[in-house]
Design a protein around this motif. Structure first.
Motif, short mmCIF file in Angstrom:
data_model
loop_
_atom_site.label_atom_id
_atom_site.label_comp_id
_atom_site.label_asym_id
_atom_site.label_seq_id
_atom_site.Cartn_x
_atom_site.Cartn_y
_atom_site.Cartn_z
N LEU A 18 13.93 -79.66 -18.67
CA LEU A 18 13.75 -80.19 -19.85
C LEU A 18 12.23 -80.18 -20.18
N ASP A 19 11.14 -80.41 -19.41
CA ASP A 19 9.75 -80.22 -19.49
C ASP A 19 9.48 -79.14 -20.16
N ILE A 20 9.86 -78.05 -19.51
CA ILE A 20 9.42 -76.48 -20.18
C ILE A 20 9.97 -76.19 -21.39
N ILE A 21 11.42 -76.76 -21.46
CA ILE A 21 12.05 -76.63 -22.79
C ILE A 21 11.26 -77.15 -23.85
N TYR A 22 11.01 -78.45 -23.67
CA TYR A 22 10.46 -79.33 -24.66
C TYR A 22 9.04 -78.73 -25.04
N GLN A 23 8.17 -78.61 -24.04
CA GLN A 23 6.76 -78.35 -24.16
C GLN A 23 6.49 -77.03 -24.92
N LEU A 24 7.21 -75.92 -24.19
CA LEU A 24 7.10 -74.59 -24.63
C LEU A 24 7.99 -74.11 -25.90
N GLY A 25 9.36 -74.72 -25.93
CA GLY A 25 10.28 -74.27 -26.76
C GLY A 25 10.19 -75.15 -27.83
N ILE A 26 10.01 -76.22 -28.01
CA ILE A 26 10.11 -77.28 -29.15
C ILE A 26 8.75 -77.51 -29.57
N ARG A 27 8.09 -78.07 -28.66
CA ARG A 27 6.69 -78.56 -29.35
C ARG A 27 5.82 -77.21 -29.37
N GLN A 39 9.23 -87.63 -18.85
CA GLN A 39 9.47 -87.79 -17.41
C GLN A 39 10.78 -88.69 -17.24
N THR A 40 10.93 -89.50 -18.21
CA THR A 40 11.93 -90.60 -17.97
C THR A 40 13.26 -90.08 -18.18
N ILE A 41 13.25 -89.15 -19.16
CA ILE A 41 14.55 -88.42 -19.29
C ILE A 41 14.90 -87.58 -18.45
N ASP A 42 13.76 -86.96 -17.96
CA ASP A 42 14.15 -85.70 -16.93
C ASP A 42 14.79 -86.56 -15.75
N SER A 43 14.03 -87.80 -15.24
CA SER A 43 14.67 -88.68 -14.10
C SER A 43 15.97 -88.78 -14.35
N LEU A 44 16.43 -89.52 -15.58
CA LEU A 44 17.68 -89.83 -15.79
C LEU A 44 18.70 -88.74 -15.74
N LEU A 45 18.41 -87.49 -16.17
CA LEU A 45 19.05 -86.49 -16.00
C LEU A 45 19.50 -86.30 -14.36
N ILE A 46 18.37 -86.12 -13.76
CA ILE A 46 18.62 -85.73 -12.46
C ILE A 46 19.45 -86.72 -11.52
N THR A 47 19.00 -88.16 -11.92
CA THR A 47 19.82 -89.14 -11.25
C THR A 47 21.50 -88.93 -11.68
N ALA A 48 21.59 -88.63 -13.01
CA ALA A 48 23.24 -88.42 -13.28
C ALA A 48 23.57 -87.48 -12.66
N GLY A 49 22.84 -86.46 -12.31
CA GLY A 49 23.47 -85.10 -11.71
C GLY A 49 23.61 -85.47 -10.29
#
Length: 100
Positions: free
Chosen positions: A56-65, A79-89
């Motif tokens: 998600l970091d690279i998608i957001y930083q380089l793809g969206i922003r 980082q919070t969203i990253d952690s939540l997705l990893i935790t869900a996985g």
């Protein structure tokens, strides 16, 4: 201006994450198709969530922003969203393994 080495290490690390996570996701899904075991399908979903959370970091930083310089609040939210997705996985994989 050339990109700093941290940018390239970020790009390489995320590329390796995509390759490893994509391989695990594909492998578990192919196993599900072969044996039709529901827990393998769940596991492939868990691996996909973990991979997406890590990327998600690279998608957001380089793809969206289109910029890798983030402010403190923006970085913390990402980082919070990253952690939540990893935790869900991980929870999905735990559930899949406990059902097996």
């Amino acid at each position: 201006m050339a990109e700093p080495p941290e940018f390239w290490s970020f790009l390489v690390a995320n590329s390796l994450l995509f390759i490893a996570g994509g391989a695990l996701t594909a492998l578990s899904y192919r196993a599900y198709l072969r044996v039709q075991e529901q827990s393998l399908r769940l596991a492939s979903g868990g691996f996909a969530l973990i991979t997406f959370g890590g990327l998600l970091d690279i998608i957001y930083q380089l793809g969206i922003r289109r910029d890798y310089h983030l402010g403190g609040r923006e970085s913390l939210a990402l980082q919070t969203i990253d952690s939540l997705l990893i935790t869900a996985g991980l929870v999905v994989i735990f559930y899949a393994l406990s059902r097996y």
